[in-house]
Structures are given as C-alpha cells and as structure tokens.
Design a protein around this motif. Structure first.
Motif, PDB file in Angstrom:
ATOM      1  N   MET A 279       0.833  -1.209   0.000  1.00  0.00           N
ATOM      2  CA  MET A 279       0.000   0.000   0.000  1.00  0.00           C
ATOM      3  C   MET A 279       0.868   1.259   0.000  1.00  0.00           C
ATOM      4  SD  MET A 279      -3.289   0.559  -0.088  1.00  0.00           S
ATOM      5  CE  MET A 279      -3.942  -0.986   0.493  1.00  0.00           C
ATOM      6  N   GLU A 280       1.977   1.216   0.777  1.00  0.00           N
ATOM      7  CA  GLU A 280       2.761   2.450   0.936  1.00  0.00           C
ATOM      8  C   GLU A 280       3.468   2.838  -0.357  1.00  0.00           C
ATOM      9  OE1 GLU A 280       4.894  -1.075   2.693  1.00  0.00           O
ATOM     10  OE2 GLU A 280       2.933  -0.141   2.785  1.00  0.00           O
ATOM     11  N   THR A 281       3.673   1.819  -1.235  1.00  0.00           N
ATOM     12  CA  THR A 281       4.336   2.143  -2.485  1.00  0.00           C
ATOM     13  C   THR A 281       3.341   2.722  -3.491  1.00  0.00           C
ATOM     14  OG1 THR A 281       3.970  -0.110  -3.153  1.00  0.00           O
ATOM     15  CG2 THR A 281       6.166   0.409  -2.311  1.00  0.00           C
ATOM     16  N   SER A 282       2.029   2.558  -3.220  1.00  0.00           N
ATOM     17  CA  SER A 282       1.033   3.004  -4.185  1.00  0.00           C
ATOM     18  C   SER A 282       1.000   4.515  -4.263  1.00  0.00           C
ATOM     19  CB  SER A 282      -0.346   2.501  -3.797  1.00  0.00           C
ATOM     20  OG  SER A 282      -0.298   1.164  -3.504  1.00  0.00           O
ATOM     21  N   GLU A 283       0.476   4.934  -5.380  1.00  0.00           N
ATOM     22  CA  GLU A 283       0.403   6.345  -5.672  1.00  0.00           C
ATOM     23  C   GLU A 283      -0.908   6.887  -5.092  1.00  0.00           C
ATOM     24  OE1 GLU A 283      -0.569   8.397  -9.914  1.00  0.00           O
ATOM     25  OE2 GLU A 283       0.500   6.493  -9.880  1.00  0.00           O
ATOM     26  N   VAL A 284      -0.853   8.069  -4.504  1.00  0.00           N
ATOM     27  CA  VAL A 284      -2.066   8.680  -3.972  1.00  0.00           C
ATOM     28  C   VAL A 284      -2.849   9.289  -5.129  1.00  0.00           C
ATOM     29  CG1 VAL A 284      -2.986  10.479  -2.481  1.00  0.00           C
ATOM     30  CG2 VAL A 284      -0.996   9.169  -1.760  1.00  0.00           C
ATOM     31  N   LEU A 285      -4.096   8.869  -5.273  1.00  0.00           N
ATOM     32  CA  LEU A 285      -4.901   9.392  -6.378  1.00  0.00           C
ATOM     33  C   LEU A 285      -5.701  10.596  -5.915  1.00  0.00           C
ATOM     34  CD1 LEU A 285      -5.632   8.771  -9.329  1.00  0.00           C
ATOM     35  CD2 LEU A 285      -7.618   7.568  -8.480  1.00  0.00           C
ATOM     36  N   LEU A 286      -6.219  10.503  -4.698  1.00  0.00           N
ATOM     37  CA  LEU A 286      -7.058  11.576  -4.191  1.00  0.00           C
ATOM     38  C   LEU A 286      -6.651  11.863  -2.757  1.00  0.00           C
ATOM     39  CD1 LEU A 286     -10.080  12.961  -4.903  1.00  0.00           C
ATOM     40  CD2 LEU A 286     -10.656  11.547  -2.963  1.00  0.00           C
ATOM     41  N   GLU A 287      -6.441  13.131  -2.473  1.00  0.00           N
ATOM     42  CA  GLU A 287      -6.110  13.465  -1.103  1.00  0.00           C
ATOM     43  C   GLU A 287      -7.083  14.526  -0.601  1.00  0.00           C
ATOM     44  OE1 GLU A 287      -2.097  14.606  -0.358  1.00  0.00           O
ATOM     45  OE2 GLU A 287      -2.377  14.468   1.806  1.00  0.00           O
ATOM     46  N   VAL A 288      -7.755  14.201   0.491  1.00  0.00           N
ATOM     47  CA  VAL A 288      -8.706  15.130   1.094  1.00  0.00           C
ATOM     48  C   VAL A 288      -8.059  15.643   2.372  1.00  0.00           C
ATOM     49  CG1 VAL A 288     -10.993  15.327   2.144  1.00  0.00           C
ATOM     50  CG2 VAL A 288     -10.661  13.871   0.147  1.00  0.00           C
ATOM     51  N   LYS A 289      -7.985  16.984   2.500  1.00  0.00           N
ATOM     52  CA  LYS A 289      -7.333  17.552   3.688  1.00  0.00           C
ATOM     53  C   LYS A 289      -8.269  18.535   4.362  1.00  0.00           C
ATOM     54  CE  LYS A 289      -2.617  17.765   2.382  1.00  0.00           C
ATOM     55  NZ  LYS A 289      -1.721  18.758   1.848  1.00  0.00           N
ATOM     56  N   ASN A 290      -8.558  18.292   5.620  1.00  0.00           N
ATOM     57  CA  ASN A 290      -9.354  19.208   6.447  1.00  0.00           C
ATOM     58  C   ASN A 290     -10.614  19.686   5.744  1.00  0.00           C
ATOM     59  OD1 ASN A 290      -6.179  19.985   6.840  1.00  0.00           O
ATOM     60  ND2 ASN A 290      -7.278  19.634   8.756  1.00  0.00           N
ATOM     61  N   LEU A 291     -11.269  18.783   5.068  1.00  0.00           N
ATOM     62  CA  LEU A 291     -12.481  19.155   4.337  1.00  0.00           C
ATOM     63  C   LEU A 291     -13.607  19.503   5.300  1.00  0.00           C
ATOM     64  CD1 LEU A 291     -13.844  19.239   1.469  1.00  0.00           C
ATOM     65  CD2 LEU A 291     -14.660  16.942   1.973  1.00  0.00           C
ATOM     66  N   LYS A 292     -14.216  20.677   5.074  1.00  0.00           N
ATOM     67  CA  LYS A 292     -15.366  21.076   5.883  1.00  0.00           C
ATOM     68  C   LYS A 292     -16.519  21.415   4.954  1.00  0.00           C
ATOM     69  CE  LYS A 292     -12.700  22.831   9.719  1.00  0.00           C
ATOM     70  NZ  LYS A 292     -12.186  23.981  10.424  1.00  0.00           N
ATOM     71  N   GLN A 293     -17.657  20.918   5.300  1.00  0.00           N
ATOM     72  CA  GLN A 293     -18.852  21.271   4.536  1.00  0.00           C
ATOM     73  C   GLN A 293     -19.928  21.688   5.522  1.00  0.00           C
ATOM     74  OE1 GLN A 293     -19.295  20.902   0.854  1.00  0.00           O
ATOM     75  NE2 GLN A 293     -20.763  22.406   1.565  1.00  0.00           N
ATOM     76  N   TYR A 294     -20.127  22.993   5.641  1.00  0.00           N
ATOM     77  CA  TYR A 294     -21.142  23.500   6.557  1.00  0.00           C
ATOM     78  C   TYR A 294     -22.356  23.952   5.762  1.00  0.00           C
ATOM     79  CZ  TYR A 294     -17.374  23.812  10.056  1.00  0.00           C
ATOM     80  OH  TYR A 294     -16.343  23.529  10.910  1.00  0.00           O
ATOM     81  N   PHE A 295     -23.513  23.759   6.341  1.00  0.00           N
ATOM     82  CA  PHE A 295     -24.726  24.292   5.727  1.00  0.00           C
ATOM     83  C   PHE A 295     -25.346  25.270   6.703  1.00  0.00           C
ATOM     84  CE2 PHE A 295     -24.223  20.070   3.863  1.00  0.00           C
ATOM     85  CZ  PHE A 295     -24.218  20.404   2.515  1.00  0.00           C
TER      86      PHE A 295
END
Lengths: 308, 358
Positions: free
Chosen positions: A1-17
């Motif tokens: 897993m650690e050798t795999s490439e990161v496809l999507l990285e989500v950082k501190n995502l906030k979704q407020y309504f």
C-alpha cells in the motif's frame, strides 16, 4: 500500500450548511484521508454522519466550505481552471443510490448513457457515439437491443447497470459509489458488486464505496473510514476495523449488524454508545498501526483500549 | 439440536392462529393478467414469528395485503382461503373486515414517514386509532395513547404526545407506528420490512422492541424482509417465496443450516463472506420471471444450475424433509440424482460449525 500512488487526497475538508443566523449544520467537519490508486475506500456511518456529503463535496456537487481536495495533484476546491474542471467532470464519476431517480424517464438508454459524451463532445460521428454506447452496454451486462428502450422498462438491477454505464462511458479513473447497491435485492446486489469488482480489475478503477451495509462494505473495501457526526472517528484496513475496532462507536455499529446465522444471532451482544460524553473536537488522531488510526484524547484512548 | 426440541415443545402447546390454503391472486393490468401469487399455503402459530423472505416481486407483500384486506382494486383472489378464528377472510365483505383489520390483525410498513400524517401530532394519531376501535372517551383514549407511547420505549411520553412526525427521528417514528398498530391489542402483527429504511443501530433497537413486545403481550408476528441477518435474528420459522409460491419452509435452523431448495442456496450464498474476499460473490444469474407469463414447471429452473429436465415440464410438489421442513424442488424426489450443497455454502456452514446431523 505504501508504495502506491495517492490518487485523491482530502485535507481538512469542511462542509457547513447555514440553516439560519444562529444555526449551522456541520455536515462534514475537518475530514482528511487519502485514497490510493486501484483501491476501494469504504465510508460507513449512520444516516446524518456525513458520509454521503463527503462524497458529494469531493465531486463538487456542493462547494466545500474549506479544506482541500486534490485529485491527481489538481486542487478541486475553489475556482477551478478549465482544464481542471474538465478533468473533474470526466475522470471523477458518481453512481447514485436510486437508479430510477437519477435517470430521466423521457430519454432512451442510448441518450442517457451518451449524455456525458455529448456534453464533452467526445465523438466525431453519430456512428462512433452509438458504437461506444453499445460497447458500454455489453460491458455492464446488458445487450445492444436495450439502447432504444426507456428506463421504466428495466428492473432495478438493470437500471443500476445503466447508472454504472453512464459513469463508466467517460472512462473515469475514480468512481464514487454512493449507496449504489442499497436499493437492490440481495441476489441482485451480489451481481452488481461482482460487476463493480470486475470493472475495477479490468480498468484499474479506484472506488470510494459509501454504504450503510457493513458486511458488503467489508467485502468490497481495502480500507474503511467510520464516520460519526461529521468526523472520521476511526480509519484503517478493513480487517483492522472489523477485527480490532477501538472506537466505541465503531464497536457499537459492528455489534448491531445481524448475521445470517441463527446460532450466532442467539448469542450476539449489542454494545451501546451515545457519545454524549465524548467531544470529538478535543480528540486527535492516534496512530495504532501503520494504517489504523482513531480519533481520541489520550485518556479516552487508554480507557477504550482497556475496554476491549 | 437443543433449540429445535425446545421449539417443538412450544409448537405443541400452541395452536394454529391463522391458516392460508392455496392462495392465488391475480392483478389485471394494461399488459395482461399478472399472476402475483400462485398457490401459497402456510400457517401461523400462536406466539411465533414467521419470516417470509423473497425478492421484490415474489409476492410477499401481496400476501400480507390479502391478510389485511387491503388488496389493490385491480387485484382479485381467484382461489384459496385464509382462515382466522373460523372465518375465511377471503369471503367476507369490506364492511365485515373492519372487525378484523386493526383489532385482530395489524400492520406496520417500511417507511414510517409515509404512514404517519404530517399535519397531526403523533399523540392524536394514536388516540384516533384507540377511539376508532374502543369505546373510550377522549380523555381515557389520550391516557391510553400515552401508555402506548411509553410501551414502545419512548421516554417522556406526555411530551412526545404533542409532537409532530417531522420532529421525531426515523427510529422514533417507527416506534409511533408500532404504537398505533398496537392500539387495539391485535393478535397478529404483520411487519412489512419495518427496518429496511433505518440505520443498523436503530434497526437493532426496533427489532429488540418488537421481540420484547411479543413476549409482553403474546403477539404472533409475520415478518416480511429480504435481509437474511434480520431473519436469523427474529424468526422461529421461515418461508422462502419465489415467483408467487412458497418454495421452502422450515424452522430458522433448518433453513439456514440445511437448506434444500436451490433458490434458498442462492440467497444464502449471495450474502458476502468475510473470509474469502478474492472470490467473487455467488450471484443468482438472471432476474426473477415476468409474472405476466409465469414459467411452466419450476419457476426457478431457468436461473438454477441444478435444474433437471422435469423442472421445465412439471411443477414440483412440496416434499417433506422433516416434520417442520418442506421444500418444492424435484431434487428431493427419490428418482432425482444426488446433489450436494454448493461448495462454498458447504464450506461456510462447516466453518461456522453449524452443519446438522441430519
């Protein structure tokens, strides 16, 4: 897993309504995770935990309040350049829960599946367009004759196949399945899950699999994030989560799943968790093993680990 | 084994409450006559939970609608009888049905939001049901409604009485629906996928509630679901429906540990198994038959890899496996070739140590 490439990285995502002047719903509150190329990342949690909102924010059905979502190194949050926008609309696709609600009843299957191609003008001739749709229909286990029918003529499982065809005709690298099998019968669920797995193998797809059916999520996912009240409370390899859960919410959730075995059911003990005395804002992520981490304060972690 | 004998004892003590014999229901549609139920027979004993399992379109919901006398206008019962306390519920008029519906047989549905009135407080809705069926006055009925809210495990019943459905969570709403169903102390409760729309944790709570109510007031329950985990949790006996017929029925142990019908095998196998992730899930090929043109012979034959030639010609009768276990498949005929359970179902049963001596 650690050798795999990161496809999507989500950082501190906030979704407020913002509901009104005094009240804001924090549907997704400071969520971070990485999805590696070729894996299936499961998100589980009860309704209202923010799992679907996370998926929808990633694909920008909502404009995230703050945070960052990077897909193949391109930032998706905020104003996107034309090329990033094109990348998002083609390489990221979503499969929805209710196939009947996501298909326009007045369009033929041909036009429904080709809609993405039409928007992005991905063909030169009408024949090429038809050929692409026919090929796609066969890939998802339908036949060419189905192209000129309307959605109501299909069964639930077949409609979900149309939904999958619609997403895959854009040849995406990343697909978000938002409760894609929840509305289907057991035997049909198995067909669709097998199809998704086959397509993943053939096309090297990466999935985010959002569902509340925990046994199916475990079956399909490599890694799983457990969400509660807008936060990821525990994240790890699916075996970590299912065999060695630490967070009391994860344990409560798992203990509530009924097993199709009467002998097990007679002895199953349910664990309870209301989380009233746990403030998720105070906790930090504690690394338990290379891939497994849990949201807790130091005291909480000690207490929870002693409970197991 | 122990459970089974316990069940038999219970069975002897209890009497048959409801009996359905060779029920057949047709629906007239624009495209022709849909044969929704094609000869279903089962019985319900006092105090037990009978689970009916099957895919959508297998006729499980239609069966319960017949029991409640709420069949859609285009549906007709072409033959069969539903015996309850000596009355054939298929023969009586709608007016006569009033004394059974709600009072003797009550029903809860899948979606609690659509079965409650959004413009009325939940308390009033329960009170309405109480007043409809008893001679209580307004005040006494209100008291009774509050008792019912408490009975279904809601704290602060007097406060909740005044609230509207939208102010309650999904699990709470389903509890209110159950309270309404219990308002006139029915003998039989029909639960049509009551937890499908709920989260697992809430589902577990509602199932526990239904079980404890069953003990408290001695309800007999017909539980409709397609979740085999829920079946294993709730049921004493299981009936598996396919294409308008009951293809197998038996005690819950018999169905899960020694299934006999290929369709039941398929259903049990399509539940994901944790151990072998790399193997494809078993999925039943194809899709359920179109009931406008029900197939000749065994309806499942087209999707079954175990189909024999006779399956395409003649409908299999119910073969008896044990006192409580029956299945309609030609595989059980003495002349049929011996067929073993599908390999990985057998492996799983062995692993769970659940394989029976028989």
């Amino acid at each position: 897993m650690e050798t795999s490439e990161v496809l999507l990285e989500v950082k501190n995502l906030k979704q407020y309504f913002k509901m009104n002047r005094h009240f804001t719903v924090k549907a997704v509150d400071d969520v971070s995770f990485k999805v590696y190329k070729g894996e299936t990342f499961g998100i589980v949690g009860e309704s209202g935990s923010g799992k679907s909102t996370t998926g929808r924010s990633i694909i920008k059905l909502y404009e995230p309040t703050s945070g960052s979502v990077q897909f193949e190194g391109h930032e998706l949050v905020g104003k996107m350049s034309k090329s990033t926008s094109k990348l998002l609309r083609t390489k990221l696709q979503m499969i929805f829960q209710d196939p009947m609600a996501s298909l326009n009843p007045r369009k033929t299957v041909m036009n429904l599946i080709a809609q993405g191609l039409d928007i992005h003008k991905l063909y030169k001739t009408k024949e090429e367009r038809e050929e692409m749709v026919y090929e796609m229909l066969e890939t998802v286990g339908l036949s060419r004759e189905h192209a000129h029918r309307y959605p109501h003529e299909f069964s639930g499982g077949q409609r979900q196949r149309i939904g999958i065809a619609r997403a895959l005709i854009m040849s995406p690298s990343f697909v978000i399945c938002d409760e894609a099998i929840s509305a289907l019968d057991v035997s049909i669920q198995a067909q669709i899950v097998n199809l998704l797995k086959k397509l993943q193998k053939e096309r090297g797809l990466t999935y985010i699999f959002i569902a509340h059916d925990l046994s199916m999520v475990r079956y399909i996912s490599n890694r799983i994030a457990v969400m509660h009240r807008g936060k990821i409370v525990e994240i790890g390899l699916s075996d970590d989560i299912y065999s060695h859960p630490v967070h009391p919410y994860t344990r409560a959730l798992l203990s509530a799943v009924p097993h199709p075995n009467p002998a097990v059911e007679k002895t199953r003990k349910r664990q309870f968790y209301d989380g009233k005395d746990v403030d998720y804002n105070l906790g930090t992520y504690h690394q338990l093993s290379e891939n497994h981490s849990v949201l807790a304060t130091n005291e909480e972690l000690k207490k929870w680990q002693s409970e197991i | 084994m122990e459970n089974k004998s316990e069940y038999n004892n219970k069975n002897e003590q209890n009497k048959k409450l409801l009996e359905v014999n060779d029920l057949r229901v047709d629906f007239k549609t624009h495209n022709g006559v849909v044969k929704a139920i094609r000869g279903a027979s089962f019985e319900l004993y006092q105090g037990e939970t009978l689970a009916i399992v099957g895919e959508s379109g297998s006729g499980k919901s239609v069966t319960t609608k017949v029991l409640m006398g709420i069949l859609a206008k285009n549906g007709t019962i072409t033959s069969g009888e539903v015996l309850y306390k000596g009355t054939d519920l298929c023969q009586i008029t709608n007016k006569q049905f009033i004394q059974f519906r709600g009072k003797e047989i009550a029903m809860i549905f899948q979606d609690p939001m659509t079965s409650l009135n959004p413009t009325m407080t939940v308390g009033k809705q329960i009170r309405e049901a109480v007043m409809e069926h008893t001679k209580l006055n307004r005040k006494a009925a209100k008291q009774r409604a509050i008792e019912l809210i408490e009975l279904v495990g809601i704290v602060n019943p007097a406060e909740r009485y005044k609230q509207y459905p939208h102010q309650l969570s999904g699990g709470m709403r389903q509890r209110i629906v159950i309270a309404i169903a219990l308002a006139c102390e029915p003998k039989i409760l029909i639960a049509d996928e009551p937890t499908t729309a709920l989260d697992v944790t809430i589902q577990a709570q509602i199932l526990e509630l239904i079980k404890s109510l069953q003990k408290q007031i001695g309800l007999s329950i017909i539980f409709i679901t397609h979740d085999l985990g829920v079946v294993a949790n709730m049921a004493d006996r299981v009936a598996v429906m396919y294409a308008g017929k009951i293809v197998e029925y038996g005690t819950v142990e018999e169905i899960f540990n020694a299934p006999a019908h290929p369709y039941t095998w398929g259903l049990l196998s399509s539940v994901p198994d944790m151990a072998n992730k790399d193997i494809d899930l078993y999925s039943i090929p194809g899709s359920p038959p179109n009931m406008l043109y029900p197939p000749v012979g065994d309806a499942f034959a087209l999707r079954s890899e175990y189909a024999l030639n006779i399956d395409f010609e003649e409908e299999p009768p119910m073969f008896k496996i044990s006192e409580t276990h029956y299945a309609a498949t030609w595989l059980l005929d003495p002349r049929a070739p011996k067929v073993e359970l599908p390999l990985f179902l057998r492996q799983r049963l062995q692993k769970e140590g659940a394989v029976h001596g028989n």
